[in-house]
Enzyme design. Structure first.
Site, mmCIF file in Angstrom:
data_model
loop_
_atom_site.group_PDB
_atom_site.id
_atom_site.type_symbol
_atom_site.label_atom_id
_atom_site.label_comp_id
_atom_site.label_asym_id
_atom_site.label_seq_id
_atom_site.Cartn_x
_atom_site.Cartn_y
_atom_site.Cartn_z
ATOM 1 N N PHE A 209 0.826 -1.210 0.000
ATOM 2 C CA PHE A 209 0.000 0.000 0.000
ATOM 3 C C PHE A 209 0.857 1.254 0.000
ATOM 4 O O PHE A 209 2.049 1.221 0.326
ATOM 5 C CB PHE A 209 -0.913 0.034 1.234
ATOM 6 C CG PHE A 209 -0.180 0.158 2.543
ATOM 7 C CD1 PHE A 209 0.272 1.391 3.010
ATOM 8 C CD2 PHE A 209 0.070 -0.966 3.332
ATOM 9 C CE1 PHE A 209 0.955 1.506 4.215
ATOM 10 C CE2 PHE A 209 0.763 -0.862 4.536
ATOM 11 C CZ PHE A 209 1.195 0.384 4.975
ATOM 12 N N GLU A 211 -0.035 4.945 1.844
ATOM 13 C CA GLU A 211 -1.061 5.523 2.716
ATOM 14 C C GLU A 211 -0.666 6.924 3.153
ATOM 15 O O GLU A 211 0.463 7.147 3.593
ATOM 16 C CB GLU A 211 -1.257 4.615 3.936
ATOM 17 C CG GLU A 211 -2.461 4.950 4.800
ATOM 18 C CD GLU A 211 -2.779 3.825 5.777
ATOM 19 O OE1 GLU A 211 -3.295 2.776 5.335
ATOM 20 O OE2 GLU A 211 -2.496 3.985 6.986
ATOM 21 N N PRO A 382 3.018 -0.529 10.462
ATOM 22 C CA PRO A 382 1.725 -0.206 9.850
ATOM 23 C C PRO A 382 0.614 -1.099 10.385
ATOM 24 O O PRO A 382 0.829 -2.284 10.640
ATOM 25 C CB PRO A 382 1.966 -0.460 8.359
ATOM 26 C CG PRO A 382 3.072 -1.451 8.322
ATOM 27 C CD PRO A 382 3.933 -1.190 9.523
ATOM 28 N N MET A 385 -5.864 -0.715 7.214
ATOM 29 C CA MET A 385 -6.148 0.572 6.576
ATOM 30 C C MET A 385 -7.323 1.310 7.216
ATOM 31 O O MET A 385 -7.643 2.428 6.797
ATOM 32 C CB MET A 385 -6.406 0.381 5.079
ATOM 33 C CG MET A 385 -7.562 -0.534 4.757
ATOM 34 S SD MET A 385 -7.691 -0.790 2.970
ATOM 35 C CE MET A 385 -8.898 -2.125 2.929
ATOM 36 N N HIS A 408 6.084 -6.420 12.818
ATOM 37 C CA HIS A 408 6.146 -5.636 11.574
ATOM 38 C C HIS A 408 4.798 -5.073 11.163
ATOM 39 O O HIS A 408 4.705 -4.339 10.180
ATOM 40 C CB HIS A 408 6.716 -6.486 10.442
ATOM 41 C CG HIS A 408 5.708 -7.338 9.727
ATOM 42 N ND1 HIS A 408 4.846 -8.195 10.380
ATOM 43 C CD2 HIS A 408 5.440 -7.474 8.400
ATOM 44 C CE1 HIS A 408 4.088 -8.820 9.492
ATOM 45 N NE2 HIS A 408 4.419 -8.407 8.298
ATOM 46 N N GLY A 409 3.741 -5.413 11.872
ATOM 47 C CA GLY A 409 2.412 -4.926 11.508
ATOM 48 C C GLY A 409 1.375 -5.464 12.469
ATOM 49 O O GLY A 409 1.698 -5.888 13.586
ATOM 50 N N ALA A 410 0.108 -5.460 12.029
ATOM 51 C CA ALA A 410 -0.968 -5.952 12.883
ATOM 52 C C ALA A 410 -1.039 -7.471 12.884
ATOM 53 O O ALA A 410 -1.313 -8.091 13.912
ATOM 54 C CB ALA A 410 -2.309 -5.367 12.420
ATOM 55 N N LYS A 484 -4.215 0.568 -2.816
ATOM 56 C CA LYS A 484 -3.840 -0.846 -2.688
ATOM 57 C C LYS A 484 -3.707 -1.454 -4.084
ATOM 58 O O LYS A 484 -4.241 -0.938 -5.065
ATOM 59 C CB LYS A 484 -4.939 -1.606 -1.920
ATOM 60 C CG LYS A 484 -5.016 -1.274 -0.447
ATOM 61 C CD LYS A 484 -4.137 -2.181 0.351
ATOM 62 C CE LYS A 484 -4.381 -2.067 1.846
ATOM 63 N NZ LYS A 484 -3.502 -2.948 2.624
#
Length: 485
Positions: A209, A211, A382, A385, A408-410, A484
């Site tokens: 992505f 953003e 990140p 979104m 590194h993210g969710a 995206k």
């Protein structure tokens, strides 16, 4: 198949004891809380952590971050380190298909007030979507000629900057300076080159992505100031990787490693972890090809950032000096790095595999840009979104406990197929717009695959990282618009 035994050892740590899978050399350690563990137990990712603990030469523990979920070989969110002086191996399944899938964050002088009008945000997301090539197999505006591809594979971000995509100072704010040295293009197959040649400067598909966000909350004002972040600021996150080139390199070398496992008599509980001794010819060939893919990915994100900067300059009709668009930092996710870490009382050179995990070095580390060195490395996390993303900094605790690694993210809780099924009859783009977030995607199913419900609560994940001391919160950002693949 019996469920893997998991023992709670602390408020934010769980252990898989040696012996849970035959051949384990070290324990597995999971960073999570009770709430996150309920989702983690639903898939086979804990077994993959235990399987990783059987790799020859592994030291410390097979680790998993709170965003962990099932992957190929190691779980997404897995970290393993092997001692290359002894029997330590290197494994494509411990790196991932999208080599150096990573994220960079850029800051501006713009304030959120510039985008209070929803129609203006819509126009901005449309401008970005028309400027940046997205989707599966997309081709970019960068035309590589002659030996250009080989130069990208050996020079990384330096090639992009040298050809007008960004500024020289960007290299100082990119992990490894945007280039892993001694990458040999001869280790990259013709098919991988063929796939990579037209894709430089493209976003790709899946969870990649771009953003536009605003800074919603500051947790650590002193570090935020050093990083150049302030409340209400408009910032940009770019998430992409090595595209078809990296995927093909992983595919090619998995075949090589399956033969190497037999050649070197390596016993593994899961052939997806196929590997070779780091110092072997097979290990060195993969190491070199992986570095080529990593360099390609850094050049790719450098080009993408250039398109974003031009788009913002044109959209806001502002001089570059007034926009003050600047790379805060770029970190890799799926990669193997040679790093010195303390094991017991001894400093050892280790092959640190981070698969869906982010490097998070502490204050004072020489690989951190001098501007940030007193505070620790920026760690960019990140989220989905629809909610938030976070900026953190590396700590000494993380260096000691996780080889300087963070989440590194969710992390997914629904597979892409399950997300599409759950989104049936829903208009995800309208749901996002109702929340004040505008999204564009090239694929018909992309927004459903990536809907917020498909991911863990990013705040819960970051809380585990922060409260366990792996990395420390600096700021939280909220999305305004996203493109995206």
């Amino acid at each position: 198949m019996a469920e893997i035994r998991i023992i709670k050892t602390g408020e934010y740590t769980f252990q898989i004891p040696v012996g849970s899978v035959p051949g384990m050399r070290v324990p597995g350690i999971l960073y999570a809380d009770d709430r996150l563990m309920k989702d983690i137990r639903k898939d086979e990712s804990p077994r993959q952590v235990a399987n990783g603990a059987t790799l020859p030469g592994i030291v410390g523990a097979s680790l998993a971050m709170p965003d962990m979920h099932f992957g190929y070989g190691l779980p997404i969110g897995g970290v393993v380190a092997t001692d290359i002086r002894k029997e330590g191996v290197i494994s494509p399944g411990g790196t991932g298909y999208d080599i150096n899938c990573g994220v960079r964050m850029a800051v501006t002088n713009l304030d959120r007030k510039e985008l209070e009008d929803k129609e203006r945000v819509k126009d901005l997301v449309d401008a970005l979507f028309s400027r940046v090539p997205t989707g599966v197999g997309s081709k970019g505006p960068v035309r590589l000629k002659g030996k250009d591809l080989e130069r990208v594979l050996t020079r990384g971000s330096g090639w992009a900057v040298g050809n007008g995509f960004g500024e020289p100072e960007d290299l100082a704010f990119t992990e490894a300076g945007g280039c892993m040295e001694e990458a040999d293009p001869e280790a990259v197959s013709p098919r991988a080159r063929e796939r990579g040649a037209p894709q430089l400067g493209t976003l790709g598909s899946g969870n990649h992505f771009i953003e536009i966000q605003y800074v919603d909350e500051i947790f650590d004002p002193r570090t935020a100031t050093a990083f150049g972040v302030f409340p209400g600021q408009i910032v940009v996150m770019i998430h992409s990787g090595s595209r078809g080139l990296g995927h093909q390199i992983c595919t090619d070398y998995l075949e090589v490693m399956h033969r190497a496992v037999r050649k070197y008599g390596i016993s593994l509980p899961d052939q997806q972890l196929a590997c070779a001794p780091f110092q072997s010819p097979e290990g060195q060939d993969y190491w070199s090809a992986m570095k080529c893919a990593a360099n390609y990915a850094w050049a790719n994100r450098q080009c993408l950032m250039h398109w974003v900067c031009e788009t913002l300059t044109d959209f806001f009709r502002i001089a570059p000096a007034d926009l003050a668009f600047r790379l805060l930092y770029d970190v890799a996710h799926n990669i193997v790095k040679l790093e010195k870490h303390k094991v017991g009382r001894e400093d050892r050179l280790l092959a640190v595999h981070r698969k869906g995990a982010t490097r998070a070095f502490p204050p004072g580390h020489p690989e951190i840009p001098e501007r940030y060195r007193p505070f620790g490395q920026p760690v960019i996390i990140p989220g989905d979104m629809g909610t938030a993303s976070y900026l953190l900094r590396g700590t000494e605790t993380g260096m000691a406990k996780t080889f300087g690694s963070s989440c590194h993210g969710a992390g997914r809780v629904l597979s892409r197929h399950a997300a599409i099924k759950a989104a049936k009859g829903r208009a995800i783009n309208r749901e996002l717009e109702d929340a004040g977030i505008f999204a564009r995607a090239s694929g018909k199913l992309s927004l459903k695959e990536e809907m917020p419900d498909a991911y863990k609560d990013i705040s819960a994940v970051v809380n585990v990282v922060h409260n366990s001391g792996i990395a420390a919160r600096v700021a939280k950002m909220r999305p305004l618009c996203v493109i995206k693949g």
